[in-house]
Design a protein around this motif. Structure first.
Motif, PDB file in Angstrom:
ATOM      1  N   TYR A 110      39.294  46.300  34.811  1.00 43.20           N
ATOM      2  CA  TYR A 110      38.682  45.080  35.306  1.00 43.20           C
ATOM      3  C   TYR A 110      39.770  44.025  35.569  1.00 43.20           C
ATOM      4  O   TYR A 110      40.786  43.996  34.899  1.00 43.20           O
ATOM      5  CB  TYR A 110      37.508  44.628  34.444  1.00 43.20           C
ATOM      6  CG  TYR A 110      37.774  43.682  33.318  1.00 43.20           C
ATOM      7  CD1 TYR A 110      37.692  42.311  33.539  1.00 43.20           C
ATOM      8  CD2 TYR A 110      38.052  44.149  32.046  1.00 43.20           C
ATOM      9  CE1 TYR A 110      37.904  41.431  32.504  1.00 43.20           C
ATOM     10  CE2 TYR A 110      38.265  43.272  31.011  1.00 43.20           C
ATOM     11  CZ  TYR A 110      38.197  41.917  31.237  1.00 43.20           C
ATOM     12  OH  TYR A 110      38.415  41.045  30.230  1.00 43.20           O
ATOM     13  N   GLY A 111      39.546  43.268  36.623  1.00 46.39           N
ATOM     14  CA  GLY A 111      40.574  42.323  37.032  1.00 46.39           C
ATOM     15  C   GLY A 111      41.639  42.936  37.927  1.00 46.39           C
ATOM     16  O   GLY A 111      42.641  42.295  38.227  1.00 46.39           O
TER      17      GLY A 111
ATOM     18  N   VAL B 247      28.947  43.461  35.105  1.00 47.72           N
ATOM     19  CA  VAL B 247      29.687  42.866  33.997  1.00 47.72           C
ATOM     20  C   VAL B 247      30.034  41.405  34.275  1.00 47.72           C
ATOM     21  O   VAL B 247      29.769  40.522  33.463  1.00 47.72           O
ATOM     22  CB  VAL B 247      30.971  43.671  33.698  1.00 47.72           C
ATOM     23  CG1 VAL B 247      31.809  42.979  32.639  1.00 47.72           C
ATOM     24  CG2 VAL B 247      30.617  45.092  33.268  1.00 47.72           C
ATOM     25  N   ASN B 248      30.642  41.163  35.432  1.00 49.96           N
ATOM     26  CA  ASN B 248      31.162  39.817  35.691  1.00 49.96           C
ATOM     27  C   ASN B 248      30.074  38.873  36.178  1.00 49.96           C
ATOM     28  O   ASN B 248      29.295  39.220  37.060  1.00 49.96           O
ATOM     29  CB  ASN B 248      32.263  39.883  36.750  1.00 49.96           C
ATOM     30  CG  ASN B 248      33.451  40.653  36.242  1.00 49.96           C
ATOM     31  OD1 ASN B 248      34.124  40.235  35.323  1.00 49.96           O
ATOM     32  ND2 ASN B 248      33.683  41.822  36.821  1.00 49.96           N
TER      33      ASN B 248
ATOM     34  N   PHE C 157      32.686  35.516  40.687  1.00 54.34           N
ATOM     35  CA  PHE C 157      33.658  36.204  41.545  1.00 54.34           C
ATOM     36  C   PHE C 157      33.245  37.634  41.853  1.00 54.34           C
ATOM     37  O   PHE C 157      34.047  38.559  41.808  1.00 54.34           O
ATOM     38  CB  PHE C 157      35.067  36.178  40.924  1.00 54.34           C
ATOM     39  CG  PHE C 157      35.533  34.801  40.563  1.00 54.34           C
ATOM     40  CD1 PHE C 157      35.652  33.825  41.530  1.00 54.34           C
ATOM     41  CD2 PHE C 157      35.817  34.469  39.245  1.00 54.34           C
ATOM     42  CE1 PHE C 157      36.063  32.542  41.198  1.00 54.34           C
ATOM     43  CE2 PHE C 157      36.221  33.189  38.907  1.00 54.34           C
ATOM     44  CZ  PHE C 157      36.342  32.225  39.884  1.00 54.34           C
TER      45      PHE C 157
ATOM     46  N   ASN D 288      46.540  47.046  39.768  1.00 48.48           N
ATOM     47  CA  ASN D 288      47.479  45.928  39.788  1.00 48.48           C
ATOM     48  C   ASN D 288      48.352  46.091  38.557  1.00 48.48           C
ATOM     49  O   ASN D 288      47.856  45.992  37.430  1.00 48.48           O
ATOM     50  CB  ASN D 288      46.723  44.594  39.732  1.00 48.48           C
ATOM     51  CG  ASN D 288      47.652  43.396  39.694  1.00 48.48           C
ATOM     52  OD1 ASN D 288      48.872  43.555  39.607  1.00 48.48           O
ATOM     53  ND2 ASN D 288      47.087  42.197  39.756  1.00 48.48           N
TER      54      ASN D 288
ATOM     55  N   TYR E 108      50.312  44.203  37.279  1.00 45.19           N
ATOM     56  CA  TYR E 108      50.483  42.972  36.492  1.00 45.19           C
ATOM     57  C   TYR E 108      49.274  42.688  35.607  1.00 45.19           C
ATOM     58  O   TYR E 108      49.151  41.613  35.019  1.00 45.19           O
ATOM     59  CB  TYR E 108      50.854  41.794  37.415  1.00 45.19           C
ATOM     60  CG  TYR E 108      52.202  42.074  38.022  1.00 45.19           C
ATOM     61  CD1 TYR E 108      53.355  41.894  37.267  1.00 45.19           C
ATOM     62  CD2 TYR E 108      52.315  42.655  39.283  1.00 45.19           C
ATOM     63  CE1 TYR E 108      54.592  42.247  37.767  1.00 45.19           C
ATOM     64  CE2 TYR E 108      53.556  43.005  39.805  1.00 45.19           C
ATOM     65  CZ  TYR E 108      54.690  42.804  39.035  1.00 45.19           C
ATOM     66  OH  TYR E 108      55.922  43.169  39.510  1.00 45.19           O
ATOM     67  N   ARG E 109      48.369  43.683  35.518  1.00 52.74           N
ATOM     68  CA  ARG E 109      47.368  43.667  34.465  1.00 52.74           C
ATOM     69  C   ARG E 109      47.975  44.452  33.313  1.00 52.74           C
ATOM     70  O   ARG E 109      48.487  45.567  33.509  1.00 52.74           O
ATOM     71  CB  ARG E 109      46.073  44.332  34.958  1.00 52.74           C
ATOM     72  CG  ARG E 109      45.410  43.573  36.080  1.00 52.74           C
ATOM     73  CD  ARG E 109      44.769  42.298  35.603  1.00 52.74           C
ATOM     74  NE  ARG E 109      43.570  42.580  34.824  1.00 52.74           N
ATOM     75  CZ  ARG E 109      43.129  41.804  33.841  1.00 52.74           C
ATOM     76  NH1 ARG E 109      43.793  40.726  33.494  1.00 52.74           N
ATOM     77  NH2 ARG E 109      42.030  42.115  33.195  1.00 52.74           N
ATOM     78  N   MET E 110      47.921  43.886  32.105  1.00 51.14           N
ATOM     79  CA  MET E 110      48.652  44.457  30.970  1.00 51.14           C
ATOM     80  C   MET E 110      48.252  45.899  30.654  1.00 51.14           C
ATOM     81  O   MET E 110      49.021  46.658  30.103  1.00 51.14           O
ATOM     82  CB  MET E 110      48.406  43.606  29.726  1.00 51.14           C
ATOM     83  CG  MET E 110      49.154  42.307  29.749  1.00 51.14           C
ATOM     84  SD  MET E 110      48.510  41.189  28.494  1.00 51.14           S
ATOM     85  CE  MET E 110      49.161  41.973  27.034  1.00 51.14           C
ATOM     86  N   GLU E 111      47.008  46.242  30.997  1.00 52.10           N
ATOM     87  CA  GLU E 111      46.496  47.559  30.618  1.00 52.10           C
ATOM     88  C   GLU E 111      46.854  48.644  31.640  1.00 52.10           C
ATOM     89  O   GLU E 111      46.597  49.819  31.403  1.00 52.10           O
ATOM     90  CB  GLU E 111      44.981  47.500  30.424  1.00 52.10           C
ATOM     91  CG  GLU E 111      44.538  46.590  29.278  1.00 52.10           C
ATOM     92  CD  GLU E 111      44.504  45.109  29.652  1.00 52.10           C
ATOM     93  OE1 GLU E 111      44.828  44.772  30.822  1.00 52.10           O
ATOM     94  OE2 GLU E 111      44.182  44.286  28.773  1.00 52.10           O
TER      95      GLU E 111
ATOM     96  N   ASN F 264      49.715  42.274  42.247  1.00 51.16           N
ATOM     97  CA  ASN F 264      49.936  40.887  42.659  1.00 51.16           C
ATOM     98  C   ASN F 264      49.871  39.948  41.480  1.00 51.16           C
ATOM     99  O   ASN F 264      49.318  40.279  40.424  1.00 51.16           O
ATOM    100  CB  ASN F 264      48.870  40.481  43.697  1.00 51.16           C
ATOM    101  CG  ASN F 264      47.505  40.259  43.060  1.00 51.16           C
ATOM    102  OD1 ASN F 264      47.202  39.184  42.554  1.00 51.16           O
ATOM    103  ND2 ASN F 264      46.659  41.295  43.047  1.00 51.16           N
ATOM    104  N   LEU F 265      50.480  38.786  41.671  1.00 51.03           N
ATOM    105  CA  LEU F 265      50.331  37.665  40.721  1.00 51.03           C
ATOM    106  C   LEU F 265      49.683  36.502  41.479  1.00 51.03           C
ATOM    107  O   LEU F 265      50.122  35.364  41.394  1.00 51.03           O
ATOM    108  CB  LEU F 265      51.684  37.254  40.138  1.00 51.03           C
ATOM    109  CG  LEU F 265      52.232  38.078  38.976  1.00 51.03           C
ATOM    110  CD1 LEU F 265      53.625  37.586  38.585  1.00 51.03           C
ATOM    111  CD2 LEU F 265      51.317  38.021  37.746  1.00 51.03           C
ATOM    112  N   MET F 266      48.691  36.833  42.263  1.00 50.86           N
ATOM    113  CA  MET F 266      47.970  35.867  43.100  1.00 50.86           C
ATOM    114  C   MET F 266      48.951  35.034  43.933  1.00 50.86           C
ATOM    115  O   MET F 266      49.806  35.620  44.589  1.00 50.86           O
ATOM    116  CB  MET F 266      47.046  35.018  42.229  1.00 50.86           C
ATOM    117  CG  MET F 266      45.989  35.881  41.560  1.00 50.86           C
ATOM    118  SD  MET F 266      44.803  34.987  40.561  1.00 50.86           S
ATOM    119  CE  MET F 266      43.694  34.360  41.804  1.00 50.86           C
TER     120      MET F 266
ATOM    121  N   GLU G 262      51.491  33.520  43.224  1.00 49.36           N
ATOM    122  CA  GLU G 262      52.901  33.637  42.850  1.00 49.36           C
ATOM    123  C   GLU G 262      53.492  34.978  43.273  1.00 49.36           C
ATOM    124  O   GLU G 262      54.624  35.305  42.925  1.00 49.36           O
ATOM    125  CB  GLU G 262      53.048  33.462  41.327  1.00 49.36           C
ATOM    126  CG  GLU G 262      52.681  32.064  40.862  1.00 49.36           C
ATOM    127  CD  GLU G 262      52.873  31.868  39.359  1.00 49.36           C
ATOM    128  OE1 GLU G 262      53.643  32.644  38.748  1.00 49.36           O
ATOM    129  OE2 GLU G 262      52.243  30.952  38.810  1.00 49.36           O
TER     130      GLU G 262
END
Lengths: 358, 253, 215
Positions: free
Chosen positions: C11-12, C37-38, C41, C121, C123-126, C156-158, C160
């Motif tokens: 997720y995310g 779930v969400n 968005f 992504n 850059y998601r920790m999981e 991505n980091l949106m 950034e």
């Protein structure tokens, strides 16, 4: 660890673990569910406590018990659930116990809706529960600021022996943003919790009692005054705010916090591009209210425009600190409606023209 | 002359006068809890939770660390303490208004989760502290300040039996109802408390000892008659005995 | 490429943004939003945009109610399986909680008609490295009963995000691809990122339709 992309709720949960949270007690409610979901797994990974309570009322009373025995404790909820927690929050304040409460605000009153709101402002800043007490409450704007505040909140709660609330609207809980979870933060010096009922009466040489009951009104008043002195210290040392675009001699200044400040920030840019300079006072603490911010505004300022995702709650604090110096105006949306940048821009232009705007 | 100690006050209680009325059994129950804590060597590590009701001040009496809980919330408060300090003995001391009315959710769910704690439940069929109002445990036809013509089944229900109710909760380990109206029953009650604290020490889970108790002031009778009234009227409705002993089941397995 | 695209991932990971972009760019017939779930968005929040682009949105039985967190799934969700001429994208909620929803279509899913794509992504920790992604593939296949058929790099980091971030995602996903034999189907490149590099799979610009510009 470098920057990662996180959802607000999970970032707050991880920040709590990094801030030394020993135990979490909570109950499901939208839009904060990612906090207990994240902690249900990760607290165990860190050998810490996670309990899903039978209600918000039970959860906050578990917080009260765990905090009384000396732990760093967290609970989280959203507006209707925070209303239920007020009993325990008042007990925490009365017994001078540290705890951190995250409120991911949604629309009300009643069951309201699940979309973002700032409608709990009065509940948070005017007490919420019974009796003379105050919470130290932060209302951050970005996930980075939120994470840093959550991490620091446990030491602040310990220092003041008082509940600390992190009040964000649902957007900040649900949005994603890059964050660095390991930024260095200022923490209060740690003191030994020699007051805690840890079950070591003999070793300590005396019993510890966690109590908010006073049979003699004069004793209770003395206790109230002691609490008051603490809130005065918070008022003196914990006011936090950001001043935005003040060095461009704005005649109009926004007052906004949380997601509303994000929208206002983008409106300031749009107005700047159109040749109009508007400033902003962004409260980071809403309790204590950052009255110091209002004392050193540039001479150019004529009007303060309070912006809220509620219908004039913070406005009352602005009225109190303003003491008639500036013209006041207000723009608020409620029920989970999030205004667009253009709405704020239009309102600002109307105010500058001398009209009321919509 | 050689002296022999045949009785001394328990070190489990602070050396001060208790605040309870003549004929009330809180005093005896406090003493028994204090004795058991002392004799089992638990005083120096125990954490007690006082509730709201006549025993609200019990934090002044039990000679160990204490925390005072909001009305009905003692089992939740004790859950918070026990989870953070699992090696310590944690007990709550609650009345029937506290436990069976406002705190119904908290007691049921603490039992349901099998919290490793001991609940001391004192049931005198009335709200003592606030002035003798009707409790969930008030007997049919019993007059109270909010059932002035006597409790009727219609509209106010029949008295709740908490030990029986909790016996249906899978998480509960040990439940016993006792009385302290004579020395024989006092000895039996003490045994029950010993068992309950042993259950906790052995990490076997949730235990509750329910004491059928008195309230001469709010019942409006003489202290010396109140025990008799309790034996004649309460015990038939709230029979003494063990309602659940899951430690036996464990032993059999 | 088969005609039904089912998006899964942690997720995310950006499944909803990717789903909306694909639905519009590829002029798909349906976007099925199965996010239970969400609360915010979700792809259903841009129902007007989808409608304007000729994409039929299938969402909760309570339509256009952004203030609802009731997890009702519309029976219309199975329509693309029956409407054999149609093309659709399925937007699942994250991780097992979302993937397990595909179990309800077990009887009607024809594996020759679907793609089950993992959006990643890093850059998601999981899902930051190869091992975590392989582990997630396992978990999601177990929950859904489907086999992952391709990978989508959405690192991505949106705002950034830089070229470097996408490149790093490209490297990690190429390693996953090598190990599993799964192709990288798309790489999504944040709208404002300046780059002349060519990444694995089809390269697409990601337009953020769900997030407001001040987010």
């Amino acid at each position: 660890m470098g920057k990662v992309l996180m959802k607000g709720n999970e970032a707050m949960a991880l920040a709590a673990i990094k801030g030394g949270c020993d135990a979490f007690f909570g109950y499901p409610i939208t839009p904060q569910n990612e906090i207990p979901e994240y902690l249900s797994y990760h607290m165990a990974q860190h050998d810490r406590i996670f309990v899903q309570a039978e209600s918000e009322v039970a959860a906050i009373n578990m917080v009260y018990g765990a905090a009384g025995s000396g732990a760093r404790v967290l609970t989280s909820s959203s507006s209707p659930g925070i209303a239920l927690k007020q009993e325990g929050i008042s007990y925490l304040a009365g017994s001078e116990l540290p705890a951190v409460i995250i409120n991911v605000m949604r629309g009300g009153p009643g069951l309201g809706g699940i979309q973002p709101s700032q409608g709990d402002y009065n509940q948070i800043t005017r007490g919420g529960g019974n009796g003379d007490y105050k919470l130290l409450t932060f209302a951050p704007e970005t996930l980075q600021e939120t994470v840093n505040i959550v991490k620091a909140s446990f030491s602040l709660a310990d220092y003041y022996r008082n509940p600390v609330m992190i009040a964000v609207d649902g957007l900040i809980g649900q949005m994603m943003e890059p964050v660095d979870l390991d930024q260095k933060i200022d923490e209060k010096p740690t003191k030994e919790k020699d007051w805690a009922a840890t079950g070591h009466a003999k070793k300590r040489g005396h019993r510890n009692k966690i109590v908010s009951l006073y049979l003699d009104p004069y004793d209770l008043e003395k206790h109230n005054l002691k609490l008051k002195a603490k809130y005065d210290e918070m008022l003196e040392t914990e006011q936090r705010y950001e001043m935005i675009n003040m060095d461009h001699n704005p005649s109009l200044v926004f007052v906004a916090y949380g997601s509303m400040a994000r929208i206002a920030r983008s409106a300031i840019q749009v107005l700047k591009d159109a040749g109009i300079e508007v400033g902003m006072i962004r409260p980071i603490t809403i309790s204590p209210f950052p009255e110091k911010a209002f004392k050193h505004l540039p001479d150019s300022v004529h009007t303060l425009l309070t912006l809220e995702m509620s219908l004039g709650q913070m406005l009352q604090d602005v009225q109190i600190v303003n003491q008639g110096r500036y013209t006041l105006d207000f723009y608020g949306r409620a029920g989970g409606v999030v205004p667009e940048t253009e709405d704020i821009v239009e309102k600002a232009k109307a105010v500058l023209k001398g009209g009321k705007g919509q | 002359m050689k002296t022999k100690t045949i009785y001394k006050p328990t070190g489990g209680l602070v050396d001060r006068d208790l605040s309870y009325c003549p004929g009330c059994t809180h005093g005896i129950i406090h003493k028994l809890v204090g004795e058991v804590l002392e004799e089992k060597g638990l005083l120096d590590e125990a954490i007690g939770v006082a509730s709201v009701g006549c025993s609200v001040m019990s934090y002044e009496f039990f000679n160990c660390d204490m925390q005072q809980a909001a009305h009905g919330r003692a089992p939740a408060v004790a859950t918070g303490i026990k989870r953070v300090r699992p090696e310590h003995t944690v007990f709550t001391y609650q009345g029937d208004g506290d436990l069976a009315s406002i705190g119904m959710a908290e007691i049921v769910h603490a039992a349901h989760r099998g919290e490793n704690m001991t609940v001391i439940f004192v049931n005198n069929a009335i709200y003592g502290m606030t002035g003798g109002q009707m409790a969930p445990t008030t007997l049919i036809n019993q007059k109270t300040s909010t059932s002035p013509t006597g409790r009727k089944k219609e509209g106010t229900g029949e008295p709740l039996r908490m030990s029986e109710l909790l016996a249906t909760v899978p998480g509960a380990t040990y439940l016993e109802r006792v009385s302290v109206h004579d020395p024989k029953h006092i000895r039996k009650a003490k045994k029950a408390l010993e068992k309950a604290f042993d259950v906790q020490t052995k990490k076997q889970g949730f235990s509750m000892i329910e004491f059928v108790s008195t309230c001469p002031v709010n019942w409006g009778i003489q202290p010396q008659d109140s025990l008799e009234w309790m034996v004649d009227n309460m015990i038939p409705y709230f029979p003494l005995g063990i309602y659940k002993d899951a430690t036996k089941e464990e032993n059999n397995e | 490429m088969n005609r039904l695209w089912i998006l899964t991932g942690h997720y995310g990971s950006g499944k909803s943004e990717v789903a909306v972009n694909l639905a519009i760019d590829e002029q798909l017939d349906y976007l099925v939003d199965l996010d239970v779930v969400n609360p915010y968005f979700r792809s259903r929040s841009v129902h007007a945009l989808l409608e304007a682009n000729g994409v039929s949105l299938v969402e909760s039985t309570i339509e256009k109610a952004t203030g609802s967190d009731l997890p009702f799934i519309s029976a219309k969700g199975s329509r693309p399986f029956h409407d054999k001429a149609s093309r659709a994208v399925y937007d699942l909620a994250g991780t097992q909680a979302g993937a397990k929803l595909m179990r309800q279509y077990t009887d009607i899913i024809d594996e020759r008609e679907i793609e089950f794509w993992l959006v990643v992504n890093i850059y998601r920790m999981e899902t930051a490295n190869e091992a975590q992604i392989l582990n997630l593939i396992n978990t999601l296949e177990g929950a859904s009963g489907l086999k992952v058929t391709g990978l989508i790099n959405n690192s991505n980091l949106m705002h950034e995000t830089t070229e470097e971030h996408i490149k790093k995602g490209d490297t990690v996903l190429n390693a996953v691809s090598k190990k599993t034999g799964l192709p990288i189907v798309f790489t999504f490149i944040e709208e404002e990122v300046k780059t002349n590099l060519k990444f694995a799979g089809e390269n697409r610009r990601l337009i953020r339709h769900l997030g407001k510009h001040w987010l």
